[in-house]
Structure formats: C-alpha cells, structure tokens
Design a protein around this motif. Structure first.
Motif, PDB file in Angstrom:
ATOM      1  N   ASP A  76       0.853  -1.177   0.000  1.00  0.00           N
ATOM      2  CA  ASP A  76       0.000   0.000   0.000  1.00  0.00           C
ATOM      3  C   ASP A  76       0.889   1.227   0.000  1.00  0.00           C
ATOM      4  O   ASP A  76       1.844   1.321   0.757  1.00  0.00           O
ATOM      5  CB  ASP A  76      -0.894  -0.021   1.246  1.00  0.00           C
ATOM      6  N   LEU A  77       0.584   2.159  -0.842  1.00  0.00           N
ATOM      7  CA  LEU A  77       1.386   3.356  -0.996  1.00  0.00           C
ATOM      8  C   LEU A  77       0.504   4.569  -0.756  1.00  0.00           C
ATOM      9  O   LEU A  77      -0.481   4.764  -1.461  1.00  0.00           O
ATOM     10  CB  LEU A  77       1.967   3.401  -2.415  1.00  0.00           C
ATOM     11  N   THR A  78       0.846   5.367   0.253  1.00  0.00           N
ATOM     12  CA  THR A  78       0.094   6.593   0.478  1.00  0.00           C
ATOM     13  C   THR A  78       0.606   7.669  -0.465  1.00  0.00           C
ATOM     14  O   THR A  78       1.722   7.584  -0.980  1.00  0.00           O
ATOM     15  CB  THR A  78       0.241   7.084   1.932  1.00  0.00           C
ATOM     16  N   ASP A  79      -0.195   8.678  -0.684  1.00  0.00           N
ATOM     17  CA  ASP A  79       0.180   9.733  -1.622  1.00  0.00           C
ATOM     18  C   ASP A  79       1.410  10.521  -1.178  1.00  0.00           C
ATOM     19  O   ASP A  79       2.117  11.070  -2.012  1.00  0.00           O
ATOM     20  CB  ASP A  79      -0.990  10.698  -1.842  1.00  0.00           C
ATOM     21  N   ASP A  80       1.657  10.582   0.123  1.00  0.00           N
ATOM     22  CA  ASP A  80       2.785  11.355   0.633  1.00  0.00           C
ATOM     23  C   ASP A  80       4.010  10.506   0.955  1.00  0.00           C
ATOM     24  O   ASP A  80       5.040  11.043   1.362  1.00  0.00           O
ATOM     25  CB  ASP A  80       2.365  12.138   1.884  1.00  0.00           C
ATOM     26  N   ALA A  81       3.922   9.205   0.778  1.00  0.00           N
ATOM     27  CA  ALA A  81       5.048   8.317   1.095  1.00  0.00           C
ATOM     28  C   ALA A  81       6.223   8.594   0.155  1.00  0.00           C
ATOM     29  O   ALA A  81       6.049   8.775  -1.043  1.00  0.00           O
ATOM     30  CB  ALA A  81       4.622   6.862   0.975  1.00  0.00           C
ATOM     31  N   SER A  82       7.421   8.605   0.714  1.00  0.00           N
ATOM     32  CA  SER A  82       8.632   8.824  -0.080  1.00  0.00           C
ATOM     33  C   SER A  82       8.990   7.557  -0.846  1.00  0.00           C
ATOM     34  O   SER A  82       9.235   6.498  -0.253  1.00  0.00           O
ATOM     35  CB  SER A  82       9.800   9.211   0.828  1.00  0.00           C
ATOM     36  N   LEU A  83       9.024   7.676  -2.164  1.00  0.00           N
ATOM     37  CA  LEU A  83       9.391   6.537  -3.002  1.00  0.00           C
ATOM     38  C   LEU A  83      10.853   6.170  -2.802  1.00  0.00           C
ATOM     39  O   LEU A  83      11.222   4.999  -2.855  1.00  0.00           O
ATOM     40  CB  LEU A  83       9.131   6.866  -4.469  1.00  0.00           C
ATOM     41  N   LEU A  84      11.696   7.176  -2.559  1.00  0.00           N
ATOM     42  CA  LEU A  84      13.124   6.931  -2.343  1.00  0.00           C
ATOM     43  C   LEU A  84      13.372   6.264  -1.001  1.00  0.00           C
ATOM     44  O   LEU A  84      14.089   5.272  -0.911  1.00  0.00           O
ATOM     45  CB  LEU A  84      13.906   8.241  -2.441  1.00  0.00           C
TER      46      LEU A  84
ATOM     47  N   GLU B 269      11.849  18.719 -17.918  1.00  0.00           N
ATOM     48  CA  GLU B 269      13.187  19.308 -18.004  1.00  0.00           C
ATOM     49  C   GLU B 269      14.107  18.651 -16.973  1.00  0.00           C
ATOM     50  O   GLU B 269      13.650  18.248 -15.895  1.00  0.00           O
ATOM     51  CB  GLU B 269      13.123  20.817 -17.761  1.00  0.00           C
ATOM     52  N   ASP B 270      15.385  18.563 -17.298  1.00  0.00           N
ATOM     53  CA  ASP B 270      16.351  17.976 -16.361  1.00  0.00           C
ATOM     54  C   ASP B 270      16.310  18.681 -15.012  1.00  0.00           C
ATOM     55  O   ASP B 270      16.436  18.042 -13.964  1.00  0.00           O
ATOM     56  CB  ASP B 270      17.771  18.040 -16.937  1.00  0.00           C
ATOM     57  N   THR B 271      16.138  19.988 -15.036  1.00  0.00           N
ATOM     58  CA  THR B 271      16.128  20.766 -13.786  1.00  0.00           C
ATOM     59  C   THR B 271      14.889  20.490 -12.938  1.00  0.00           C
ATOM     60  O   THR B 271      14.854  20.854 -11.766  1.00  0.00           O
ATOM     61  CB  THR B 271      16.221  22.278 -14.086  1.00  0.00           C
ATOM     62  N   ASP B 272      13.874  19.843 -13.531  1.00  0.00           N
ATOM     63  CA  ASP B 272      12.653  19.517 -12.791  1.00  0.00           C
ATOM     64  C   ASP B 272      12.738  18.171 -12.080  1.00  0.00           C
ATOM     65  O   ASP B 272      11.855  17.829 -11.294  1.00  0.00           O
ATOM     66  CB  ASP B 272      11.452  19.484 -13.742  1.00  0.00           C
TER      67      ASP B 272
ATOM     68  N   ALA C  55      11.300  17.036  -4.754  1.00  0.00           N
ATOM     69  CA  ALA C  55      10.011  17.702  -4.537  1.00  0.00           C
ATOM     70  C   ALA C  55       8.988  17.288  -5.595  1.00  0.00           C
ATOM     71  O   ALA C  55       7.785  17.214  -5.308  1.00  0.00           O
ATOM     72  CB  ALA C  55      10.192  19.218  -4.542  1.00  0.00           C
ATOM     73  N   ASN C  56       9.449  16.999  -6.802  1.00  0.00           N
ATOM     74  CA  ASN C  56       8.550  16.622  -7.894  1.00  0.00           C
ATOM     75  C   ASN C  56       8.388  15.121  -8.063  1.00  0.00           C
ATOM     76  O   ASN C  56       7.350  14.663  -8.537  1.00  0.00           O
ATOM     77  CB  ASN C  56       9.065  17.193  -9.220  1.00  0.00           C
ATOM     78  N   PHE C  57       9.404  14.335  -7.700  1.00  0.00           N
ATOM     79  CA  PHE C  57       9.416  12.916  -8.073  1.00  0.00           C
ATOM     80  C   PHE C  57       9.488  11.937  -6.907  1.00  0.00           C
ATOM     81  O   PHE C  57       9.656  10.745  -7.126  1.00  0.00           O
ATOM     82  CB  PHE C  57      10.578  12.643  -9.038  1.00  0.00           C
TER      83      PHE C  57
ATOM     84  N   SER D 277       7.112  11.406  -4.439  1.00  0.00           N
ATOM     85  CA  SER D 277       5.849  10.902  -3.911  1.00  0.00           C
ATOM     86  C   SER D 277       4.762  11.038  -4.964  1.00  0.00           C
ATOM     87  O   SER D 277       4.908  11.788  -5.938  1.00  0.00           O
ATOM     88  CB  SER D 277       5.439  11.686  -2.655  1.00  0.00           C
ATOM     89  N   VAL D 278       3.674  10.335  -4.754  1.00  0.00           N
ATOM     90  CA  VAL D 278       2.534  10.461  -5.651  1.00  0.00           C
ATOM     91  C   VAL D 278       2.040  11.903  -5.644  1.00  0.00           C
ATOM     92  O   VAL D 278       1.793  12.491  -6.698  1.00  0.00           O
ATOM     93  CB  VAL D 278       1.395   9.491  -5.250  1.00  0.00           C
ATOM     94  N   ALA D 279       1.935  12.496  -4.461  1.00  0.00           N
ATOM     95  CA  ALA D 279       1.449  13.875  -4.354  1.00  0.00           C
ATOM     96  C   ALA D 279       2.358  14.839  -5.115  1.00  0.00           C
ATOM     97  O   ALA D 279       1.882  15.731  -5.820  1.00  0.00           O
ATOM     98  CB  ALA D 279       1.349  14.288  -2.887  1.00  0.00           C
ATOM     99  N   GLY D 280       3.673  14.662  -4.999  1.00  0.00           N
ATOM    100  CA  GLY D 280       4.618  15.511  -5.719  1.00  0.00           C
ATOM    101  C   GLY D 280       4.501  15.335  -7.225  1.00  0.00           C
ATOM    102  O   GLY D 280       4.537  16.312  -7.979  1.00  0.00           O
ATOM    103  N   LEU D 281       4.354  14.107  -7.669  1.00  0.00           N
ATOM    104  CA  LEU D 281       4.200  13.823  -9.098  1.00  0.00           C
ATOM    105  C   LEU D 281       2.925  14.441  -9.653  1.00  0.00           C
ATOM    106  O   LEU D 281       2.930  15.042 -10.724  1.00  0.00           O
ATOM    107  CB  LEU D 281       4.203  12.316  -9.344  1.00  0.00           C
ATOM    108  N   VAL D 282       1.837  14.318  -8.917  1.00  0.00           N
ATOM    109  CA  VAL D 282       0.560  14.881  -9.368  1.00  0.00           C
ATOM    110  C   VAL D 282       0.669  16.397  -9.482  1.00  0.00           C
ATOM    111  O   VAL D 282       0.271  16.987 -10.495  1.00  0.00           O
ATOM    112  CB  VAL D 282      -0.586  14.473  -8.419  1.00  0.00           C
ATOM    113  N   ALA D 283       1.227  17.041  -8.454  1.00  0.00           N
ATOM    114  CA  ALA D 283       1.373  18.498  -8.480  1.00  0.00           C
ATOM    115  C   ALA D 283       2.258  18.930  -9.642  1.00  0.00           C
ATOM    116  O   ALA D 283       1.961  19.925 -10.327  1.00  0.00           O
ATOM    117  CB  ALA D 283       1.950  18.987  -7.149  1.00  0.00           C
TER     118      ALA D 283
END
Length: 93
Positions: free
Chosen positions: A22-30, A56-59, A63-65, A67-73
């Motif tokens: 089970d993966l919550t939206d805020d769980a750290s994938l790393l 972009e590489d800079t993205d 913060a972006n990659f 968690s699910v929440a970060g990816l969605v945002a």
C-alpha cells in the motif's frame, strides 16, 4: 475517467509495487526503496508519453518525483503551463 493521480498510482503499482503493498500519496518513493535513478528515468518517459509534457532535467528533483502527491502536483503544473509555453514557442520564430 482516470484522474492524473489514478494514472500515476496505477503506473507505480504496476511497475514498482507489482500489485503488492500500500502506498500513500505522501510516502517517499526513495525512502521506501521503491525507486532508483533508473526508475526515475522510466517514470519521466512515462509522464512525457502519457501526459504529453516535457520534463526538463532541472525539474527532476525530490520535490517533484519522490511521492505520488509531488508527481501529481508537478504534472498539473506542467499541463497548466503548456499553453503559455506553446505560445512563446510560436512567437520565437
């Protein structure tokens, strides 16, 4: 109709969790050990293909990659900005 969140979660569940856990939206994938640098590149390719965005590489930052929440945002922000970027590209010629 699948939402951005549903689409991303399905991709992660199919390719990282393999239908287990089970993966919550805020769980750290790393921190959970679910994704490494190769996995991030695969995720970038998926996002670009599925949502028609350019990552972009800079993205490619936690913060972006991370968690699910970060990816969605991130995807939502890229989709929101897409018309403005397209208009700027049209006027650059």
């Amino acid at each position: 109709m699948n939402t951005i969140r549903d689409t991303i979660r399905q991709q992660l569940e199919d390719n990282l969790l393999y239908g287990k856990g089970d993966l919550t939206d805020d769980a750290s994938l790393l921190e959970a050990g679910l994704i490494d640098s190769t996995g991030v590149l695969e995720l970038v390719a998926f996002l670009e293909s599925r949502f028609g965005i350019k990552v972009e590489d800079t993205d490619i930052v936690p913060a972006n990659f991370d968690s699910v929440a970060g990816l969605v945002a991130y995807v939502q922000s890229r989709l929101r900005d897409a018309p403005a970027r397209a208009a700027m590209a049209d006027h650059a010629d």
